[in-house]
Design an enzyme around this catalytic site. Sequence first.
Site, mmCIF file in Angstrom:
data_model
loop_
_atom_site.group_PDB
_atom_site.id
_atom_site.type_symbol
_atom_site.label_atom_id
_atom_site.label_comp_id
_atom_site.label_asym_id
_atom_site.label_seq_id
_atom_site.Cartn_x
_atom_site.Cartn_y
_atom_site.Cartn_z
ATOM 1 N N CYS A 141 0.835 -1.209 0.000
ATOM 2 C CA CYS A 141 0.000 0.000 0.000
ATOM 3 C C CYS A 141 0.875 1.267 0.000
ATOM 4 O O CYS A 141 1.486 1.571 -1.016
ATOM 5 C CB CYS A 141 -0.974 -0.084 1.163
ATOM 6 S SG CYS A 141 -2.463 0.850 0.869
ATOM 7 N N HIS B 36 -3.307 -4.688 1.788
ATOM 8 C CA HIS B 36 -2.642 -5.071 3.039
ATOM 9 C C HIS B 36 -2.745 -6.594 3.180
ATOM 10 O O HIS B 36 -3.769 -7.093 3.641
ATOM 11 C CB HIS B 36 -3.359 -4.436 4.229
ATOM 12 C CG HIS B 36 -3.070 -2.990 4.442
ATOM 13 N ND1 HIS B 36 -2.360 -2.523 5.515
ATOM 14 C CD2 HIS B 36 -3.406 -1.905 3.727
ATOM 15 C CE1 HIS B 36 -2.269 -1.204 5.461
ATOM 16 N NE2 HIS B 36 -2.900 -0.799 4.383
ATOM 17 N N GLU C 233 -1.392 -8.465 5.303
ATOM 18 C CA GLU C 233 -1.390 -8.853 6.727
ATOM 19 C C GLU C 233 -2.786 -8.717 7.336
ATOM 20 O O GLU C 233 -3.018 -9.149 8.459
ATOM 21 C CB GLU C 233 -0.348 -8.022 7.503
ATOM 22 C CG GLU C 233 -0.741 -6.603 7.881
ATOM 23 C CD GLU C 233 -0.780 -5.597 6.730
ATOM 24 O OE1 GLU C 233 -0.648 -6.007 5.562
ATOM 25 O OE2 GLU C 233 -0.974 -4.404 7.001
HETATM 26 N N1 GLN Z 1 -3.306 6.473 0.753
HETATM 27 C C1 GLN Z 1 -2.142 6.206 1.539
HETATM 28 C C2 GLN Z 1 -0.936 6.965 0.998
HETATM 29 O O1 GLN Z 1 -1.012 7.668 0.076
HETATM 30 C C3 GLN Z 1 -1.842 4.711 1.535
HETATM 31 C C4 GLN Z 1 -2.885 3.985 2.334
HETATM 32 C C5 GLN Z 1 -2.395 2.711 2.960
HETATM 33 O O2 GLN Z 1 -1.204 2.455 3.060
HETATM 34 N N2 GLN Z 1 -3.316 1.936 3.459
HETATM 35 O O3 GLN Z 1 0.127 6.842 1.547
#
Ligand code: GLN
Length: 196
Positions: free
Chosen positions: A79, A173, A175
């Site tokens: 992410c 994610h 996890e």
């Molecule tokens: N939107 C977040 C970002 O730009 C990422 C979101 C996440 O890691 N769950 O860093």
Amino acid sequence: MTVGILSLQGDVELHQFVLSQLGIKSAKINKLTQLDDISSLIIPGGESTTMSKLLISSGIYEQIVKRIKEKSIAIFGTCAGMILLANKIYDGREDQISFNAINVGIKRNAFGRQIESTFKTVVIRGDSEIEPSFIRAPRIADIGDDVVVLGTLKQTAEPVLVTQGKMLASSFHPELSKESCDNIVHRIFLEIAEEK
Ligand code: GLN
């Protein structure tokens, strides 16, 4: 092997839990010197702009750039971590940095806002199915040369897990998965990290 987990901000503990289930030791990394002891690193989900600032102020950014150039570190970005690994970031902040480690363009928050966060079915390597959480998740907007797609959304076949060299990156994610999924994405990372 001890896997480092970048612990400047974000979802650290659950990665440690998954690794412990796989019998793998982990170490939180929040100081420059701690990087010397590891050759694999998870960059967790969280907020990529905040992590950017902390990576620079801690000196960890420069050191990771060096280690990526030397090919002496494997990194799994989930992410926000995927955003940090990308060659190109869409809808980023001007002062946001990236490691330019995977030849993809990533669009931040492109799966929707926090309240639209949801579990989605992902097909891994064409056969295993998992149901991980997508939280303000980034989308892989462009895929360049040398990038291999390892996971796609079941509904649309959109790529959400990619690898290039010693790098692995997911929009989601892993996890935080709905069903038990035998931690397949972490196992893929351990395979990459153990390759010479
Ligand atoms: N939107 C977040 C970002 O730009 C990422 C979101 C996440 O890691 N769950 O860093």
